[in-house]
Design an enzyme around this catalytic site. Structure first.
Site, short mmCIF file in Angstrom:
data_model
loop_
_atom_site.label_atom_id
_atom_site.label_comp_id
_atom_site.label_asym_id
_atom_site.label_seq_id
_atom_site.Cartn_x
_atom_site.Cartn_y
_atom_site.Cartn_z
N ASP A 161 1.92 -11.81 6.88
CA ASP A 161 2.13 -10.27 5.26
C ASP A 161 3.38 -10.23 6.04
O ASP A 161 4.59 -9.54 4.76
CB ASP A 161 1.25 -9.98 5.38
N GLY B 257 0.76 -1.54 0.08
CA GLY B 257 -0.28 -0.15 0.09
C GLY B 257 0.96 1.38 0.11
O GLY B 257 0.10 2.56 -0.27
N ARG B 258 1.87 1.24 -0.12
CA ARG B 258 3.10 2.52 0.16
C ARG B 258 4.73 1.41 -0.61
O ARG B 258 5.29 2.41 0.48
CB ARG B 258 2.93 3.02 1.77
N ASP C 241 9.88 -6.22 8.14
CA ASP C 241 8.58 -5.38 8.48
C ASP C 241 9.03 -5.32 10.21
O ASP C 241 9.25 -5.62 11.23
CB ASP C 241 7.37 -6.02 8.97
N ARG D 181 14.54 -0.34 -0.38
CA ARG D 181 14.78 -1.31 1.01
C ARG D 181 14.73 -2.27 -0.04
O ARG D 181 14.30 -2.72 -1.44
CB ARG D 181 13.12 -2.20 1.96
P1 AMP Z 1 2.22 -3.57 7.57
O1 AMP Z 1 1.21 -2.65 9.05
O2 AMP Z 1 3.32 -2.33 7.74
O3 AMP Z 1 2.47 -4.33 7.70
O4 AMP Z 1 1.72 -3.30 6.51
C1 AMP Z 1 0.05 -3.56 6.71
C2 AMP Z 1 -0.84 -3.22 5.52
O5 AMP Z 1 -1.21 -1.79 5.54
C3 AMP Z 1 0.37 -3.24 4.14
O6 AMP Z 1 -1.12 -3.50 3.14
C4 AMP Z 1 0.54 -2.31 3.90
O7 AMP Z 1 1.00 -2.09 2.81
C5 AMP Z 1 -0.60 -1.19 4.31
N1 AMP Z 1 -0.13 0.26 4.52
C6 AMP Z 1 0.46 0.49 6.09
N2 AMP Z 1 0.76 2.00 5.88
C7 AMP Z 1 0.23 2.30 5.05
C8 AMP Z 1 0.00 3.49 4.30
N3 AMP Z 1 0.73 4.56 5.27
N4 AMP Z 1 -0.66 3.99 3.26
C9 AMP Z 1 -1.15 2.86 2.44
N5 AMP Z 1 -1.04 1.36 2.84
C10 AMP Z 1 0.15 1.05 3.97
MG MG Z 2 3.66 -5.86 7.21
#
Ligand code: AMP
Ligand code: MG
Length: 480
Positions: free
Chosen positions: A253, A93-94, A263, A177
């Site tokens: 994930d 998502g980012r 992560d 990364r």
């Molecule tokens: P994470 O907590 O990093 O494992 O992310 C979980 C999900 O949320 C993943 O699909 C990320 O890509 C999405 N995500 C986290 N932060 C953001 C953000 N700022 N914008 C868009 N998607 C996000």
């Molecule tokens: Mg993640």
């Protein structure tokens, strides 16, 4: 000067697999990029052209302001269990995969921008990252590498010159990364849910080719894949445990198929030894607490096993039976690695002699709330003064120490037990000064210290000790 050709071979083998697994996507340009850090050692290993090494051209690339002709930027799709709840579509998502490259040793790596703007998988998010999580990931992932823990790496960090709105407005940043791949247990779950047997098979074959090529001649390659992924995870988690590392968000994930740590959101290092330690604010029940990490590793491996069932046997009952037999060995495999790691830390090569010594030592640490890192570090000292002082010369410690001295056969324990780890309060100081004052002094100094974690240096005496009570960090936040 003629344009120098790329010394590396940009590739996109994963995108060749199926266009159902990713979404092509460009980075969103940023206003005023500025360098925070660039990892020259890693750049050299990856054969990144010198033109990109902390240069203006590199700044354009690693801020996402320019897409180089060698990049095929894409957001990757994945699913995942977050705190045990299945989410069928998460995805980058980012983040954007820029390209794959072959390094000096012909090993394939992904290069990914993180914080580069919205993608088709962003849902409500802004696709951006505040500087805090970027600095944390840069410092901790590189420290893990130097501590000999398999991990994704950090190639670059740039400030965007833009604000990111969270609870407060914070300076934005982008991390580059590098990973052996970004394939996760959640990626396999995503593929399973596409319900396309051929694609599932090609995906599993791809994972084997990329990460476990030795399995190509196996008679039961998919069962062997399960076993190998399980083995590397067991080994990885044993490493974490031996350093007091708490990942904090072991969702499926966030578990790679390569066996690299990925992560670094709410991760933290335990100081006083306490098995129930957890830091993550959102982990209310301590699902991902220190002592639960092996069990969660197994839980995640079971989810991975489910994705392989259709490939393991046409008969679902047989497939389940075989996968179950495999994952039932996880605990024993993990314990083997764990006791080996811990035996190394006290320098006792006979595991049966080591085990009760380790257990006793951990109990002493827990009872007296002793810093885990220092307790092991001081065993490598030439004289027992520091260890003695740490345990306030307690009788139980003295008894243990005598027994240990009789059993140990390694006098080089400073090469095994680090002096420096990325202590939570130090990371926090680096983040605060960068966020509030644009000052990278602490970040840079921490990098220097953590680049050689096994070598004690007087100049870092002030960062050797655990946090004082007023400095202590008790909670971490994903900060996304
Ligand atoms: P994470 O907590 O990093 O494992 O992310 C979980 C999900 O949320 C993943 O699909 C990320 O890509 C999405 N995500 C986290 N932060 C953001 C953000 N700022 N914008 C868009 N998607 C996000
Ligand atoms: Mg993640």
């Amino acid at each position: 000067m003629p344009f120098s050709p790329l010394p590396f071979n940009p590739e996109h083998s994963y995108q060749d697999l199926s266009d159902q697994l990713f979404a092509p996507c460009e980075a969103t340009p940023v206003r005023a990029p500025q360098w925070i850090a660039f990892n020259e050692d890693l750049a050299e290993q990856l054969q990144i052209p010198q033109e990109l090494w902390a240069t203006d051209e590199g700044l354009q690339v690693f801020s996402g302001n320019q897409t180089p002709e060698w990049a095929t930027p894409a957001a990757l799709a994945y699913a995942g269990h977050q705190f045990a709840n299945f989410v069928p579509q998460l995805g980058d998502g980012r983040a954007l995969l820029l390209t794959e490259v072959l390094d000096k040793h012909n090993q394939r790596f992904d290069i990914q921008l993180k914080g580069s703007g919205r993608t088709p998988y962003s849902r409500g998010g802004d696709g951006r990252s505040p500087i805090g999580p970027v600095l944390r990931e840069y410092l901790v992932s590189e420290a893990m590498h130097k501590l000999n823990v398999p991990t994704t790496r950090a190639l670059a960090a740039v400030a965007t010159g833009e604000w990111v709105q969270r609870e407060t407005a914070q300076p934005g940043a982008i991390l580059t990364r590098v990973a052996k791949s970004h394939l996760r247990v959640g990626t396999a779950q995503y593929v399973l849910h596409l319900r396309d047997y051929n694609l599932l098979k090609r995906f599993a074959d791809y994972v084997i080719d990329r990460h476990y090529p030795e399995l190509n001649n196996s008679e039961a390659p998919y069962l062997a894949l399960l076993e190998s992924v399980q083995l590397r995870q067991a080994q990885l988690i044993a490493k974490w445990m031996s350093l007091g590392f708490i990942h904090g968000v072991m969702n499926t994930d966030n578990m790679t198929l390569s066996g690299e740590t990925i992560d670094y959101g709410p991760c933290a290092f335990m100081e006083a030894y306490e098995p129930a330690t957890k830091f993550s604010f959102i982990d209310k029940r301590g699902r991902y607490a220190y002592q639960n990490q092996p069990a969660i590793g197994l839980w995640n491996i079971a989810r991975f096993a489910e994705t392989l069932l259709p490939l393991i046997d046409d008969d679902p009952d047989k497939a389940v039976a075989q996968a179950t037999t495999t994952i039932e060995t996880f605990q024993a495999t993990y314990e083997d690695f764990y006791w080996k790691e811990m035996s190394r830390k006290i320098g006792v090569s006979d595991i049966n002699t080591a085990k009760p010594l380790i257990e006793r030592y951990l109990n002493l640490m827990q009872a007296q709330q002793i810093d885990f890192t220092q307790a092991f570090r001081f065993l490598g000292d030439q004289t027992p003064e520091r260890a003695q002082r740490l345990f306030e010369n307690s009788d139980s410690w003295q008894l243990w120490f005598n027994d240990w001295q009789e059993a140990t056969d390694n006098s080089q324990l400073h090469q095994v037990n680090p002096a420096y780890i990325p202590r939570n309060h130090l990371i926090e100081q680096a983040i605060q000064t960068a966020t509030n004052h644009g000052d990278l002094t602490i970040f840079n100094r921490l990098q220097t210290m953590l680049a050689r974690p096994f070598i004690e240096r007087d100049e870092f005496n002030d960062w050797f000790e655990p946090a004082k009570s007023e400095e202590r960090i008790t909670q971490t936040f994903c900060g996304t």
